[in-house]
Design a protein around this motif. Sequence first.
Motif, mmCIF file in Angstrom:
data_model
loop_
_atom_site.group_PDB
_atom_site.id
_atom_site.type_symbol
_atom_site.label_atom_id
_atom_site.label_comp_id
_atom_site.label_asym_id
_atom_site.label_seq_id
_atom_site.Cartn_x
_atom_site.Cartn_y
_atom_site.Cartn_z
ATOM 1 N N MET A 1 0.840 -1.191 0.000
ATOM 2 C CA MET A 1 0.000 0.000 0.000
ATOM 3 C C MET A 1 0.881 1.251 0.000
ATOM 4 O O MET A 1 1.931 1.275 0.633
ATOM 5 N N THR A 2 0.442 2.273 -0.713
ATOM 6 C CA THR A 2 1.234 3.481 -0.782
ATOM 7 C C THR A 2 0.989 4.336 0.455
ATOM 8 O O THR A 2 -0.074 4.291 1.070
ATOM 9 N N GLU A 50 -5.866 5.356 1.595
ATOM 10 C CA GLU A 50 -5.030 4.288 2.146
ATOM 11 C C GLU A 50 -5.851 3.479 3.139
ATOM 12 O O GLU A 50 -6.481 4.041 4.031
ATOM 13 N N ASP A 88 -3.611 -9.384 -2.570
ATOM 14 C CA ASP A 88 -2.436 -8.514 -2.487
ATOM 15 C C ASP A 88 -2.505 -7.619 -1.258
ATOM 16 O O ASP A 88 -1.516 -7.454 -0.532
ATOM 17 N N VAL A 89 -3.687 -7.046 -1.002
ATOM 18 C CA VAL A 89 -3.853 -6.164 0.159
ATOM 19 C C VAL A 89 -3.570 -6.905 1.459
ATOM 20 O O VAL A 89 -2.802 -6.435 2.312
ATOM 21 N N SER A 91 -1.931 -9.603 1.952
ATOM 22 C CA SER A 91 -0.565 -10.145 2.030
ATOM 23 C C SER A 91 0.465 -9.066 2.337
ATOM 24 O O SER A 91 1.559 -9.374 2.815
ATOM 25 N N ASN A 92 0.118 -7.817 2.073
ATOM 26 C CA ASN A 92 1.101 -6.739 2.190
ATOM 27 C C ASN A 92 0.697 -5.663 3.192
ATOM 28 O O ASN A 92 1.225 -4.557 3.156
ATOM 29 N N THR A 93 -0.217 -6.002 4.069
ATOM 30 C CA THR A 93 -0.681 -5.051 5.072
ATOM 31 C C THR A 93 -0.451 -5.616 6.466
ATOM 32 O O THR A 93 -0.744 -6.779 6.723
ATOM 33 N N THR A 94 0.087 -4.801 7.358
ATOM 34 C CA THR A 94 0.223 -5.195 8.758
ATOM 35 C C THR A 94 -1.120 -5.003 9.449
ATOM 36 O O THR A 94 -1.663 -3.897 9.497
#
Length: 261
Positions: A1-2, A50, A88-89, A91-94
């Motif tokens: 995420m940006t 975001e 994707d979200v 997998s790549n978000t804490t």
Amino acid sequence: MTTSTPSNRILVVMSSAAQIPLQDGKNHNTGYFLNEFGVPAKRLTDAGYELVIATPRGSVPGMDHNSDHDMFFKNKEEHNEIKAFVGDVLSNTTIQTTEAVAAEGTQAYAALFLPGGHAPMADLMADPALGEILRQFHAAAKPTALICHAPTALLAAQADPVAFQKGMEAGEQPSAQDFTYQGYRVTVFANDEEEATEKTFEAPMLYYPADALTQGGAQVENGEAMKPNVVRDRELLTGQNPFSDEPFVAQLLEMLGGAKA
């Protein structure tokens, strides 16, 4: 995420539950509904917001596999696109805990979004930390958006949500004390929709979402079964079912003032 400025942040609260209890000691596997999370989430992301995700346990939420179907999307292509986006979200978000978010405060968020699936009925509607989060958004009059079964989570914003949930599960008529959304107009997965859905379960549900919200003191305004229906009352936005996803996120973006530059 940006990375974006705090005012661009949307807090997304999702369930940690993988099952809900049914009658006769049975359970039903559940999770978030793919389109109810993915369609609004992608529209919000595409508009420059975001997403910050929290669950009660800080765990990655699981999907309700019944939602992984073309019927909930415009076509197979959109289904595949949203499924890939959600994967994707997550997998790549804490993932944060609702307790940590409540303790930190919600000043940095522009809105609160809760997707459905039956899972919120298992843990979110009795989560005191979510209750505090809801009260903070309410006090700031910030957009608070919930779809399908997720509006039951509004019941966390009362004095004793755990006792209220236990009362509903026991077939009682519990009272909601100091319910933040007393008298608010809402929509939620309707009784006729639930009756049709639970025919595929091993046993009937312990209670229906619309009955819980009515018992809590909200004014439930449901429309035709499995047709889009969205209700907006002050800062609160609710959608009735999976087929409400598009008008639901359109109204949320309107409440937010549109896309970010």
